[in-house]
Design a protein around this motif. Sequence first.
Motif, PDB file in Angstrom:
ATOM      1  N   LEU A  97      46.955  28.950  34.039  1.00  0.00           N
ATOM      2  CA  LEU A  97      45.831  28.785  33.114  1.00  0.00           C
ATOM      3  C   LEU A  97      44.532  29.277  33.753  1.00  0.00           C
ATOM      4  CD1 LEU A  97      44.941  27.763  30.357  1.00  0.00           C
ATOM      5  CD2 LEU A  97      44.411  25.594  31.401  1.00  0.00           C
ATOM      6  N   ALA A  99      44.270  31.368  36.062  1.00  0.00           N
ATOM      7  CA  ALA A  99      44.385  32.814  36.223  1.00  0.00           C
ATOM      8  C   ALA A  99      43.950  33.562  34.968  1.00  0.00           C
ATOM      9  CB  ALA A  99      45.828  33.183  36.572  1.00  0.00           C
ATOM     10  N   ARG A 100      44.094  32.924  33.825  1.00  0.00           N
ATOM     11  CA  ARG A 100      43.696  33.603  32.593  1.00  0.00           C
ATOM     12  C   ARG A 100      42.197  33.867  32.533  1.00  0.00           C
ATOM     13  NH1 ARG A 100      47.637  32.052  27.628  1.00  0.00           N
ATOM     14  NH2 ARG A 100      49.549  32.527  28.749  1.00  0.00           N
ATOM     15  N   GLY A 101      41.447  33.152  33.358  1.00  0.00           N
ATOM     16  CA  GLY A 101      40.017  33.432  33.435  1.00  0.00           C
ATOM     17  C   GLY A 101      39.723  34.844  33.920  1.00  0.00           C
ATOM     18  N   VAL A 120      40.524  33.152  42.118  1.00  0.00           N
ATOM     19  CA  VAL A 120      41.145  31.988  41.479  1.00  0.00           C
ATOM     20  C   VAL A 120      41.323  30.855  42.482  1.00  0.00           C
ATOM     21  CG1 VAL A 120      43.313  31.161  40.510  1.00  0.00           C
ATOM     22  CG2 VAL A 120      42.236  33.198  39.576  1.00  0.00           C
ATOM     23  N   TRP A 149      39.863  23.428  33.383  1.00  0.00           N
ATOM     24  CA  TRP A 149      39.173  24.342  32.470  1.00  0.00           C
ATOM     25  C   TRP A 149      37.922  24.910  33.120  1.00  0.00           C
ATOM     26  CZ3 TRP A 149      41.557  26.373  28.657  1.00  0.00           C
ATOM     27  CH2 TRP A 149      42.541  25.678  27.957  1.00  0.00           C
ATOM     28  N   MET A 152      38.806  27.651  35.313  1.00  0.00           N
ATOM     29  CA  MET A 152      39.081  28.876  34.568  1.00  0.00           C
ATOM     30  C   MET A 152      37.788  29.621  34.248  1.00  0.00           C
ATOM     31  SD  MET A 152      40.887  29.430  30.897  1.00  0.00           S
ATOM     32  CE  MET A 152      39.347  29.300  30.033  1.00  0.00           C
ATOM     33  N   GLN A 156      36.089  33.499  35.969  1.00  0.00           N
ATOM     34  CA  GLN A 156      35.620  34.672  35.228  1.00  0.00           C
ATOM     35  C   GLN A 156      34.463  35.363  35.968  1.00  0.00           C
ATOM     36  OE1 GLN A 156      34.940  33.618  31.135  1.00  0.00           O
ATOM     37  NE2 GLN A 156      34.244  35.660  30.593  1.00  0.00           N
TER      38      GLN A 156
ATOM     39  N   VAL C   6      49.151  30.802  43.565  1.00  0.00           N
ATOM     40  CA  VAL C   6      48.822  29.887  42.485  1.00  0.00           C
ATOM     41  C   VAL C   6      49.631  30.150  41.218  1.00  0.00           C
ATOM     42  CG1 VAL C   6      46.496  29.335  43.202  1.00  0.00           C
ATOM     43  CG2 VAL C   6      46.902  31.410  41.905  1.00  0.00           C
ATOM     44  N   LEU C   7      50.071  31.393  41.032  1.00  0.00           N
ATOM     45  CA  LEU C   7      50.780  31.726  39.792  1.00  0.00           C
ATOM     46  C   LEU C   7      52.194  31.206  39.839  1.00  0.00           C
ATOM     47  CD1 LEU C   7      49.624  35.388  39.323  1.00  0.00           C
ATOM     48  CD2 LEU C   7      48.710  33.326  38.306  1.00  0.00           C
ATOM     49  N   ARG C  22      52.445  41.472  37.332  1.00  0.00           N
ATOM     50  CA  ARG C  22      52.949  40.103  37.445  1.00  0.00           C
ATOM     51  C   ARG C  22      54.332  40.032  36.849  1.00  0.00           C
ATOM     52  NH1 ARG C  22      48.787  35.835  35.155  1.00  0.00           N
ATOM     53  NH2 ARG C  22      50.651  34.571  35.430  1.00  0.00           N
ATOM     54  N   MET C 235      47.034  35.713  25.606  1.00  0.00           N
ATOM     55  CA  MET C 235      45.680  35.155  25.658  1.00  0.00           C
ATOM     56  C   MET C 235      45.332  34.447  24.346  1.00  0.00           C
ATOM     57  SD  MET C 235      44.438  35.734  28.628  1.00  0.00           S
ATOM     58  CE  MET C 235      42.679  35.466  28.458  1.00  0.00           C
ATOM     59  N   LEU C 238      45.412  30.686  23.667  1.00  0.00           N
ATOM     60  CA  LEU C 238      44.348  29.761  24.082  1.00  0.00           C
ATOM     61  C   LEU C 238      43.448  29.387  22.918  1.00  0.00           C
ATOM     62  CD1 LEU C 238      43.273  31.524  27.376  1.00  0.00           C
ATOM     63  CD2 LEU C 238      44.263  29.267  27.228  1.00  0.00           C
ATOM     64  N   LEU C 246      36.825  34.747  26.936  1.00  0.00           N
ATOM     65  CA  LEU C 246      37.381  35.399  28.116  1.00  0.00           C
ATOM     66  C   LEU C 246      37.427  36.909  27.954  1.00  0.00           C
ATOM     67  CD1 LEU C 246      40.246  32.934  29.006  1.00  0.00           C
ATOM     68  CD2 LEU C 246      38.047  33.192  30.113  1.00  0.00           C
TER      69      LEU C 246
END
Lengths: 270, 346, 350
Positions: A97, A99-101, A120, A149, A152, A156, C6-7, C22, C235, C238, C246
Amino acid sequence: MSRLRAEGLTLSYDQRVVTENLGVTVPDGSFTVIVGPNACGKSTLLKALARLLGPKAGQVYLDEKAIGSYSSKQVAHRLGMLPQTPIAPNGITVGDLVARGRYAHQSLLRQWSKEDEAVVVEAMEQTSVHELAKRYVGELSGGQRQRVWLAMALAQQTPILLLDEPTTYLDITHQVEVLDLCADLHEQGRTLVAVLHDLNLATRYATHLIAMREGRIVAEGDPGRIVTAEMVEQTFGLKCRVIPDPETGTPLIIPVDRAARRSGVGATLG
Amino acid sequence: MAVTADPPVRTRDRGGRDSLRLTGLLLALVLLGVVVVASLAFGAKFIPFGESWRLWWDNDGSSNAAIIHDLRLPRTMVGLMVGAALGLSGALMQALTLNPLAEPGLLGVNLGAATGVVLAIAFFGITTISGYVWFAFAGAALTSVVVFLLGNTGRSATPDRQILAGIAITTVMGSGIYAILVLRPEVFNKYRFWEVGSLGDVSVSAGWRVAPFVAIGIGLALALGPALNALAMGEETGRALGAHVMRTRLLGMLAVTLLCGGATAVVGPIYFVGLAVPHMTRMFTGPDQRWILLYSMVLAPVLLLLADIIGRVITAPSELQVGIVTAFVGAPVFIVLARRRRLAQL
Amino acid sequence: MSRAQVLSGAVVRNPTGSVSARIDLRAAAVTLVLVLLALAIALHSLASGDFEIPLPDVVRTLLGQETGGAKFIVLDLRLPRTLTALLVGAALGVSGAIFQSLTRNPLGSPDFIGLTIGASTGALLVILVLNGSTNQIALGALLGCAATAVAIYLLAYRRGAQSFRLILVGIGIGAMLDAFNSFLITRARLDEAVGAQVWLIGTLNGRSWDQVRPLLLAVIVLLPLAFWQSRHLNMLSLGDETATALGVPVERTRGLLFACAVALAAVATSAAGPIAFVALAAPQLAIRVTRSAGSGLASSAAMGALLLVASDWVAQRALPSGPVPVGIATGLLGGAYLCWLLVHEWRKGR
Ligand SMILES: Nc1ncnc2c1ncn2[C@@H]1O[C@H](COP(=O)(O)OP(=O)(O)OP(=O)(O)O)[C@@H](O)[C@H]1O
Ligand SMILES: [Mg+2]
């Protein structure tokens, strides 16, 4: 000149108009805090500033250009936003999650650079969620989730960061930690805008305070100067005393006693 | 520090809303009355309204009187029952699965009934609607039990899982049915007419046989309103509000089986009503399940009977099955409403 | 390749680090297994039938080293059918995965929002009213599906097309088309109605290269397009707000993915009929097997392809009653498998 400002904003959801003809300027390099009673339009304003909500009238300017004239990714390089109640996808882990930032910094051929990883990890350490990396977001406590959150949004890495109630769900220590982190980021030169409900913390950390009520700005400026008993009563309809914070000297807001309010001295909400 | 609105204002507001909803409900009932009268008065054979009115009070044994008393009356009564049952079961299903797209068929009721009917035609040589009834009803009941068990056993009994269980079971059964239909055209020939959903040749006796079950279902459904409201807050909050989640689900599904199973057994599967009517009523009533249930129970038969009247008149002297017309009457309204408002999720 | 700190998956980078990807290891492994299984079954069904051909001969034929009878049977009779099964399955799987992901609802599949019903209407009109040929039926289905999609999009468009509104309008239109289809079936002569019903269940009978070529072309264009967009699709889970914040161009991404999913459903349906359940079940099965949080387009494609070739084999040879339309077997196999997975899930208490 300011990097982020809005002019003549009229914001509405379908028929319900929330603000009319609102102008806001976020001073560069400030830690701006927005306060105001529930439903006065703080989140709505933040969404408009982050182009998540298109205005009915008026315009938001980012670096002197209409925010709509940038591509979504270009905005995401300059301005980040943490919504008040974000939704986590089912079955996602904390690391994924956060990482989506990094989305705006990635492409088909650069899905996970070393820099992404480093940023991250740093964001997760700053918000002390690095130990949760492999846990599922759905299984976290409310406060842990809130910090995830925040991580995240930090990942960014934007010069301007908008945070909608970043301290809800947090215990007192974590509230202070998060705000300390915001203050650090601010000192490093980032512009921050946060919605907070704790007035005493707001006056302590903010360099610029905006008080809203019913979609209008009641007062704005240096919290040490503008926060008075009258201003708080005007904004929140709550009778209180304002004394200097013994710790920092910033204004400390203390509601007057219940008995005193009931005997008619108190304000009524119109 | 939180500021809340003045309590008295809120109560007054709520009272105002309730009386508005009550007025709406009365209007809906009047509408239903009009449609019932119209259903008795209009049909493939044109009988002047004055004549119909006289014959209604004075059954003089003429052929027109027979049409009204022996054909249109039972048809209208069955339509009323079936409509109410479908509307209620749809509202229940959406509340129980927390999914505004759910329809009673997802509990396997329609497919179960269909399986019963196909077996009845294929292996027992039964070809009349009244003969199908018990097969259809038993099929519906058995299937919904299996679906419920599969969807609700174990710790992860989420609403989505209930839906998936319904889909899985109905698909297997549907495939079985189609296998029989493809291999035995003569069965298909009967089935294709049952499958459309029709009030055209309803049998009064079939209606009477399922009526007690539908009545129990209606009572159960209406009694569940408050519990469903609590459930709508999500499982945890619902439990905190005092809802017995499992009991509510069980009773709710039982009611769906009785209602939708009964309706389907009498007239065949009619899909759109159970999905669309509760959805549309929600736009007027808001998320309060008690009102949604009441409105659905009244408005669904309005839609069904209206569609039936149109189906009788439009291609007279032959007629268009109600299952077909319902979609054409209801769907445009549904689409317009879907466009006009951001629909409440639940 | 390295395990990320972390992933949840692994990361592959070139030495300079300018290119990186990835990989969700479990999902990748599962997808690989599914693909291999699908290919194995495909090979087997090329070899078996009224006239058995040894596997090595089949392989040699495919490599272009065989001539004569075996070549005719494998390349001209059996391969088109098997290829159709693989391609249709993959297309339906991806289409369903996109829809379910966009709508965040397991019911948001092309069957449910009326697209395949529209295709059926087109096909039924050709079958029952125009008495058209197989190719004309396919064309009718394609047009029907496209027209339905356009109608849904236009009716749902109002300051942006919200996913939820798309579904609702789709359900409304689907209900009308479905009623119209029933009307056509009840008005038809029995023999024609049976033929139409077979098409409605979904069948792979009588496929030739004429039908496979356009399907192959469409899938070759559309699948990579979908995979390319899958990062953005993830994405979107979310929610619109966070995704926009984002940096995701939400409306554009959604429009593109919607178009892609519609096109996949349309070509698949026109090639094999509205085979129910594959679009709905393949993504759900894939999610459960890979246990991944993403939209799982690749695994859904593999699952769909496997489901359909396996079903075709079952439908053709394994049932005691003789051959039945493939849609029946997809329902039996897929439904049973989904039941099994659900039972398995509660046993493990997950
Ligand atoms: N998605 C929405 N649709 C319709 N109305 C909305 C929506 N979001 C907010 N509103 C309404 O807009 C007004 C302002 O809401 P907003 O979320 O901006 O308040 P807020 O100041 O952030 O309050 P809080 O402190 O409770 O977060 C409220 O009256 C609210 O009911
Ligand atoms: Mg807010």
